[in-house]
Design a protein around this motif. Sequence first.
Motif, PDB file in Angstrom:
ATOM      1  N   VAL A 140     -13.665  -3.366   3.084  1.00 43.85           N
ATOM      2  CA  VAL A 140     -12.546  -2.558   2.605  1.00 43.85           C
ATOM      3  C   VAL A 140     -12.989  -1.101   2.620  1.00 43.85           C
ATOM      4  O   VAL A 140     -13.920  -0.725   1.906  1.00 43.85           O
ATOM      5  N   ILE A 141     -12.325  -0.296   3.458  1.00 43.31           N
ATOM      6  CA  ILE A 141     -12.707   1.105   3.612  1.00 43.31           C
ATOM      7  C   ILE A 141     -11.539   2.003   3.191  1.00 43.31           C
ATOM      8  O   ILE A 141     -10.440   1.899   3.745  1.00 43.31           O
ATOM      9  N   GLY A 142     -11.773   2.860   2.213  1.00 39.77           N
ATOM     10  CA  GLY A 142     -10.775   3.849   1.838  1.00 39.77           C
ATOM     11  C   GLY A 142      -9.451   3.253   1.436  1.00 39.77           C
ATOM     12  O   GLY A 142      -8.397   3.838   1.685  1.00 39.77           O
ATOM     13  N   ALA A 143      -9.487   2.102   0.828  1.00 41.20           N
ATOM     14  CA  ALA A 143      -8.265   1.437   0.358  1.00 41.20           C
ATOM     15  C   ALA A 143      -8.535   0.852  -1.020  1.00 41.20           C
ATOM     16  O   ALA A 143      -9.676   0.556  -1.371  1.00 41.20           O
ATOM     17  N   ASN A 144      -7.469   0.674  -1.782  1.00 40.82           N
ATOM     18  CA  ASN A 144      -7.570   0.099  -3.118  1.00 40.82           C
ATOM     19  C   ASN A 144      -6.500  -0.981  -3.237  1.00 40.82           C
ATOM     20  O   ASN A 144      -5.455  -0.784  -3.852  1.00 40.82           O
ATOM     21  N   PRO A 145      -6.733  -2.131  -2.600  1.00 41.96           N
ATOM     22  CA  PRO A 145      -5.672  -3.143  -2.478  1.00 41.96           C
ATOM     23  C   PRO A 145      -5.082  -3.607  -3.798  1.00 41.96           C
ATOM     24  O   PRO A 145      -3.876  -3.856  -3.883  1.00 41.96           O
ATOM     25  N   THR A 146      -5.896  -3.732  -4.848  1.00 40.31           N
ATOM     26  CA  THR A 146      -5.355  -4.235  -6.107  1.00 40.31           C
ATOM     27  C   THR A 146      -4.334  -3.285  -6.714  1.00 40.31           C
ATOM     28  O   THR A 146      -3.467  -3.708  -7.485  1.00 40.31           O
ATOM     29  N   GLU A 147      -4.395  -2.002  -6.371  1.00 38.97           N
ATOM     30  CA  GLU A 147      -3.438  -1.020  -6.869  1.00 38.97           C
ATOM     31  C   GLU A 147      -2.312  -0.766  -5.853  1.00 38.97           C
ATOM     32  O   GLU A 147      -1.142  -0.686  -6.225  1.00 38.97           O
ATOM     33  N   GLY A 148      -2.672  -0.606  -4.596  1.00 38.57           N
ATOM     34  CA  GLY A 148      -1.695  -0.213  -3.582  1.00 38.57           C
ATOM     35  C   GLY A 148      -1.013  -1.352  -2.864  1.00 38.57           C
ATOM     36  O   GLY A 148       0.125  -1.223  -2.416  1.00 38.57           O
ATOM     37  N   HIS A 149      -1.702  -2.505  -2.722  1.00 41.49           N
ATOM     38  CA  HIS A 149      -1.167  -3.663  -1.997  1.00 41.49           C
ATOM     39  C   HIS A 149      -1.520  -4.930  -2.773  1.00 41.49           C
ATOM     40  O   HIS A 149      -2.256  -5.795  -2.289  1.00 41.49           O
TER      41      HIS A 149
END
Length: 963
Positions: A419-428
């Motif tokens: 996971v690069i430069g992403a915050n899946p638990t918040e954004g997706h």
Amino acid sequence: MYALDYIDPGTPASEASAAPVTLDIDGRAVSVPAGTSVMRAAAELGSQIPKLCATGSLQAFGSCRLCLVEIEGRKGYPASCTTAVSEGMKVRTTSPKLEQLRRGVVELYLSDHPQDCSSTAGQQRCELHAVAETLGIQQSRYSLPACDHAGDGRGRLAASQTHASAAADLSNPYFAFDPAACIVCSRCVRACDEIQGTFALTIAGRGFAAKVAASQDDPFIASECVSCGACVEACPTTALTEKTVLALGLPERAVATTCAYCGVGCSFKAEVKGEQVIRMVPNRAGHANHGHACVKGRFAYGYATHSDRITRPMIRAKISDPWREVSWDEAIAYAAAEFKRIQARYGRDAVGGITSSRCTNEETFLVQKLVRAAFGNNNVDTCARVCHSPTGYGLKHTLGESAGTQEFDSVMAADVIVVIGANPTEGHPVFASHMKRRLRQGAKLIVIDPREIALVRSPHITADFHLQLLPGTNVAVINALAHVVVTEGLAKDEYVRERCEDDSWQKWRDFVSDPKNSPEAMQAVTGVPAEWVRGAARLYATANNSAIYYGLGVTEHSQGTTMVMGIANLAMATGNLGRKGVGVNPLRGQNNVQGSCDMGSFPHEFSGYRHVSDAAVRALFESAWHVPLQSEPGLRIPNMFEAALDGSFKALYIQGEDLAQSDPNTHHVNAALTAMECVIVQDLFLNETAKFAHVFFPGSSFLEKHGTFTNAERRISRVRQVMQPLAQLQDWEVTVRFANALGYPMQYSHPSEIMAEIAALTPTFAGVTYEKLDQLGSIQWPCNAAAPHGTPTMHIGQFVRGKGKFYVTEYVPTRERTTNRFPLLLTTGRILSQYNVGAQTRRTPNLMWHDEDQLEVHPHDANVRGISTGDWVGIASRAGETVLRALVTERIQPGVVYTTFHFPESGANIVTTDNSDWATNCPEYKVTAVQVIRVNQPLEWQRRYREITEKQTRIKRGTDISA
């Protein structure tokens, strides 16, 4: 409570590929895959075995003892939910003995359960009462005087010996928890664990004292609960109930549609009574979400009917004037006259349009058609300019297609997830739950991010590597990872020889092999220990399947395109493309940002990413649209602003975007908008950009229209109208009227006709029809003769461009560097409860979780400056300054500060600069040099924000105004 039309099979399906097993249930034969439960096999025959703890979305639990069956040749009464089928098995689901056992169990449950729970929940369906009714039970023997030695001495259970007096938890804005109606079946707890992966609920206490508790027996609002609603849907009684159901009663009909928030593209059943949405239930047939949802999609739809909605067109001569409500005919005629006047005076290229990533594919397609065919130029752009334009450029050049390579389900086959430069638990969050399930199964995790996102350390998950790099050094890290892969012999040479251009491979291999790109050489630049980089590279390269997922922390940099190319290089070199479990996967931010790009919203491309200079492609569109089209690319959004300030760009039609809040360097954007003579805003609300507008076309929400969205995995899904448009017209109808008023004829009676035109002109959509979407549920493009049902996995066998191409990715430090004056680096992101610029979520109860943007500061930097959590802090950059409240946290590293951008009064983009990506002009939101100091109060404009906004958005209400 499940969806209106859902029939619960009781346990999850077994693998369809498993060998078939035939058995006999109540005298009827049924064949099911091996591993299927007896309960599900019975459901296949249309037989519903009574149950309370079992449900089709959760692993079998076997605690309620209602689903007992008799199996020939076996002793006792096994639970059908936990008993797997076997060849030749003979099962009886009903018998006098089974009915006796079930009646006893149900009566025990009813002895401590409110008799009127169905009425207290707005006539909600209670599975316990439904089972009791089936068995003919009206009252429990165990609550009658015949119950010996109990309660008050007269045989009745005292209130203190039941849970009837337990206080309800009403703290959550969206659902209520009534422990009196709870039967402690654990379905809510298991849903939180197995589906959402938050582990926020538990069963506290033992025996009669057992109860459902959130976190440390906290109120739901104060607990770790993320309000995804999985527990509410799983609850078999009325213990957990949506407050809208309590207030309005049960819905009457359900309409399948698609969520209008992030790029996951969850499918929902909108359950409606009349024209009022009662609740949104995630669609279990949804291929992107499989029946799961987040707090935004499931609950935060109230913005669609919020009192702030503008439902009448408005015009004004100057932006200092109050708005005047007018009819649709007058508003469109006025707008068309202004655009004609401006083009006559300043030239054809003095006007342009912005398509919306929140509108449908059909609506976006029409706006870019309007610009090219009616305006007569290519001055069209979209919000992807400021988010994922580097993705389109980088993946197109390396792999041949401007989109992600995998379907979301592919993650379940990944052995290593990066996971690069992403915050899946918040954004997706829905995809994040899917990803976390795979991580709990044993997949390894590498996180590359300046901030410690939740995935780094969460229940049952710990990242194997967290490369906490300095903002702006992404390319240095990806080159260092590649250096390890190449120099340690970890590249898949055979894969590369077969599938990639040899010349580009040789140049790239030589480049990354250079000692200057080694982890040791880059450590001083990135701040990441070399041994961590080497460990992460080895883990990624040696796994059977490694998948990369990235977000705006990759693209919103001056080297955003370079980084996307670097990611593609790494995936090609390690053979991690072209099958399940691997890939390069951009996590798109808005619901239709992928679709807006697909539809030709960039100034240099028609739909399907074909350049306007291609004569054959242009001829195809000219033949369909009956006008000559320009061969030169038009203006990008930043170019439009510069041209406006130069005096050559004078009018802009903006559909569903808020440039004044979302784009960087707010002062610059506002000056450009002020310089224009006619700005048209088409939106649900008077947003920040509307303060500079002369015409306002009221928009329609996703609940008020037909169309399609395309999510981050290229999945095209239907949007279906749930209620009539509050402003009388759907967005596509407004564009059609505007085009006709300009003298360019557009004639459509339904969005399906627009999709037919898209399919005729766009090779990747050639096989897409509404009929096929209704049949299949959704389709991943390319969908054509070669792939009539779509393409879940791209680049199988060969890349779309033929041979994959490696690009040399030289690390070039950003111009935005720290100095004595600005010693900290600001980076930005999102938070779960809010969305993008907040226009939707700020008009919902989601404000209870997050009602202002805050600045995260590391304790070291806070201590040096005398800052504590809750203090006002000034943030200044070379572009501007603003004031936010501080949040002191170790999630961020020393020397870096972080904020979100959901509230206009925070002014986050006043601080961000106009630095941008070298290839696409995507702004460098993620790196801004700033100084932070403690202050006493917000700036004057922030204190007067509401007053200023009210002055700039005054409306002179008209009478006798109609469409």
